[in-house]
Write a protein that holds these residues in place. Structure first.
Motif, PDB file in Angstrom:
ATOM      1  N   TYR A  19       0.827  -1.216   0.000  1.00 27.78           N
ATOM      2  CA  TYR A  19       0.000   0.000   0.000  1.00 27.78           C
ATOM      3  C   TYR A  19       0.858   1.263   0.000  1.00 27.78           C
ATOM      4  CZ  TYR A  19       0.903  -0.900   4.977  1.00 27.78           C
ATOM      5  OH  TYR A  19       1.504  -1.195   6.181  1.00 27.78           O
ATOM      6  N   CYS A  20       2.174   1.121  -0.251  1.00 30.11           N
ATOM      7  CA  CYS A  20       3.083   2.265  -0.318  1.00 30.11           C
ATOM      8  C   CYS A  20       3.702   2.383  -1.706  1.00 30.11           C
ATOM      9  CB  CYS A  20       4.205   2.127   0.714  1.00 30.11           C
ATOM     10  SG  CYS A  20       3.678   2.243   2.438  1.00 30.11           S
ATOM     11  N   ASP A  21       3.960   3.613  -2.116  1.00 29.30           N
ATOM     12  CA  ASP A  21       4.728   3.859  -3.328  1.00 29.30           C
ATOM     13  C   ASP A  21       6.202   3.641  -3.026  1.00 29.30           C
ATOM     14  OD1 ASP A  21       6.319   5.717  -5.254  1.00 29.30           O
ATOM     15  OD2 ASP A  21       4.326   5.549  -6.169  1.00 29.30           O
ATOM     16  N   ALA A  24       8.446   6.116  -1.351  1.00 36.96           N
ATOM     17  CA  ALA A  24       8.261   6.407   0.073  1.00 36.96           C
ATOM     18  C   ALA A  24       9.493   6.039   0.877  1.00 36.96           C
ATOM     19  CB  ALA A  24       7.041   5.652   0.601  1.00 36.96           C
ATOM     20  N   CYS A  28      10.168   9.025   3.215  1.00 33.48           N
ATOM     21  CA  CYS A  28       9.722   8.774   4.594  1.00 33.48           C
ATOM     22  C   CYS A  28      10.695   7.855   5.331  1.00 33.48           C
ATOM     23  CB  CYS A  28       8.321   8.171   4.601  1.00 33.48           C
ATOM     24  SG  CYS A  28       7.081   9.137   3.730  1.00 33.48           S
ATOM     25  N   ILE A  33       5.478   4.748   8.758  1.00 36.33           N
ATOM     26  CA  ILE A  33       4.715   4.409   7.553  1.00 36.33           C
ATOM     27  C   ILE A  33       3.275   4.890   7.668  1.00 36.33           C
ATOM     28  CG2 ILE A  33       3.867   2.462   6.181  1.00 36.33           C
ATOM     29  CD1 ILE A  33       6.454   0.999   6.856  1.00 36.33           C
ATOM     30  N   CYS A  36       3.222   8.495   6.612  1.00 35.74           N
ATOM     31  CA  CYS A  36       3.810   8.799   5.313  1.00 35.74           C
ATOM     32  C   CYS A  36       2.713   9.108   4.299  1.00 35.74           C
ATOM     33  CB  CYS A  36       4.668   7.625   4.833  1.00 35.74           C
ATOM     34  SG  CYS A  36       5.473   7.913   3.240  1.00 35.74           S
ATOM     35  N   CYS A  39       1.908   6.443   1.564  1.00 35.58           N
ATOM     36  CA  CYS A  39       1.352   5.157   1.997  1.00 35.58           C
ATOM     37  C   CYS A  39      -0.123   5.343   2.345  1.00 35.58           C
ATOM     38  CB  CYS A  39       2.102   4.601   3.206  1.00 35.58           C
ATOM     39  SG  CYS A  39       3.827   4.177   2.869  1.00 35.58           S
ATOM     40  N   SER A  44      -3.841  -0.467   4.252  1.00 40.30           N
ATOM     41  CA  SER A  44      -3.381  -1.321   5.349  1.00 40.30           C
ATOM     42  C   SER A  44      -4.560  -1.954   6.075  1.00 40.30           C
ATOM     43  CB  SER A  44      -2.540  -0.501   6.325  1.00 40.30           C
ATOM     44  OG  SER A  44      -2.164  -1.275   7.437  1.00 40.30           O
TER      45      SER A  44
END
Length: 389
Positions: A19-21, A24, A28, A33, A36, A39, A44
């Motif tokens: 679920y994060c680029d 990140a 970050c 997280i 961030c 994200c 999540s």
């Protein structure tokens, strides 16, 4: 260490939470997280909900499979019931593994910064925890494959050597399953026997521990059994119709219909396994061939790995759709849970059938006169007609 100084020499993170680029990591590095901007907290939460539901359904569904076999009298149990129970127990490990490993790490990950996550991955490599959990994940994959392989062999023998198949004792099938479990344990723990060649590590993109994928080992342990199983399944399906028609000519229609039902169940389970598990092998092959890079691998790995967990509940759905005996035994289990006797349920079922018979042949006015169980018992001749119909 500053984010702008990060290189692949000091960064252990390739895959990251899906679920994060991937950017990140730099943006970050010292930010949690959860906080961030690259994200998604909703992502999540969605992943956690999916894992919790899937683990619950897998354990409950396969518990019903085991219970449905236990309610059958010992003398009435068939050899396929033993295989069904063994596969259900193996599938329950998938649900337990999700609860024990995935859920805690899904909850923990948003609380970490990417620096802490990076350090965490380094510390867990070849740790005792990794050595304990990575074989469990391998077991969840090969257990379904090897059980389906055994079921395909059984169906192949049933079509090509029906006399040999029908004369199998439950004791011999139990021995086969015991050998199968030994193979599963040895096959899933091979990384512990060759610790210098294989490594166990944590993958944050799938929230699980796994063993380094070796093409040769994957080909021997997974690809080769799958190809043999595919050949047996299709060879059995192609010849089943001819063999079953010959069986009907000898007036053994019930046996032929039973074998047809078992073949349908096995074939559907094979298709379900192919759809849910084979993409994992393909994704790992693409990663080995470097067709998937660090910035694109996370979503692909998470999607394929956790789609494969559907195989743990898919078998239960297949039994419910194609196995009438399974549906009947599940009803028996539900009657016992609710404290009802089977005789009462049968009497109620006869009441319904009698009312339907009267509605078809005598109209609604006659149905109204049949109100109680005593009225049903007095209609002896009618009950005989109903049973014949």
């Amino acid at each position: 260490m500053k984010p702008e100084n990060l290189t692949m020499f000091n960064l252990s993170l390739c895959g990251i939470p899906p679920y994060c680029d991937y950017e990140a990591i730099r943006e970050c590095w010292n930010t949690t997280i959860r906080d961030c901007s690259l994200c998604s907290n909703a992502g999540s939460d969605a992943i956690l909900t999916y894992i919790l539901l899937m683990a619950t359904f897998i354990i409950l569904g396969n518990s019903l499979v085991v219970a449905s076999v236990l309610v059958i009298e010992s003398k009435s149990r068939k050899t396929q019931d033993l295989v069904k129970t063994s596969l259900a127990i193996a599938d329950m490990f998938t649900g337990l593994h999700l609860f024990a490993v995935c859920v805690p790490y899904i909850v923990l990950t948003p609380k970490l910064t990417f620096k802490e996550l990076n350090d965490y991955v380094i510390v867990l490599r070849q740790s005792d925890l990794a050595k304990a959990m990575a074989p469990v994940l391998m077991f969840t994959y090969i257990s379904s494959l090897y059980h389906l392989f055994y079921m395909s062999v059984q169906r192949f023998i049933a079509i090509y050597a029906p006399f040999t198949y029908r004369n199998q004792s439950r004791r011999s099938v139990s021995k086969h399953l015991a050998i199968l479990w030994v193979i599963l344990i040895v096959g899933s723990t091979f990384s512990l026997w060759e610790s210098n060649y294989f490594q166990n590590f944590y993958r944050p993109e799938m929230f699980q521990f796994m063993t380094t994928v070796d093409p040769v080992a994957m080909g021997i342990c997974i690809v080769l059994p799958y190809l043999v199983m595919s050949g047996l399944t299709f060879a059995t399906a192609c010849n089943a119709r001819k063999r079953l028609q010959r069986s009907r000519s000898y007036r053994v229609d019930s046996a032929a219909n039973r074998e047809t039902s078992l073949l349908k169940v096995t074939f559907c389970m094979y298709l379900g396994f192919t759809v849910t598990v084979v993409p994992v092998v393909i994704t790992n092959a693409l990663q080995i061939g470097q067709y998937l890079t660090c910035d694109t691998v996370s979503v692909a790995i998470f999607a394929t790995v956790h789609t494969s967990t559907l195989s743990g509940i898919l078998n239960v759905l297949i039994y419910s759709a194609f196995d009438r005996t399974f549906r009947q035994t599940i009803l028996k289990v539900s009657y016992r849970i609710r404290g009802k006797t089977e005789s009462n349920s049968c009497r109620n079922s006869n009441n319904v059938r009698l009312r339907q018979f009267y509605a078809r042949n005598h109209g609604q006015s006659t149905v109204k006169r049949v109100k109680s169980n005593d009225d049903v018992i007095k209609q002896g001749d009618v009950m005989n007609d109903v049973s014949k119909s």
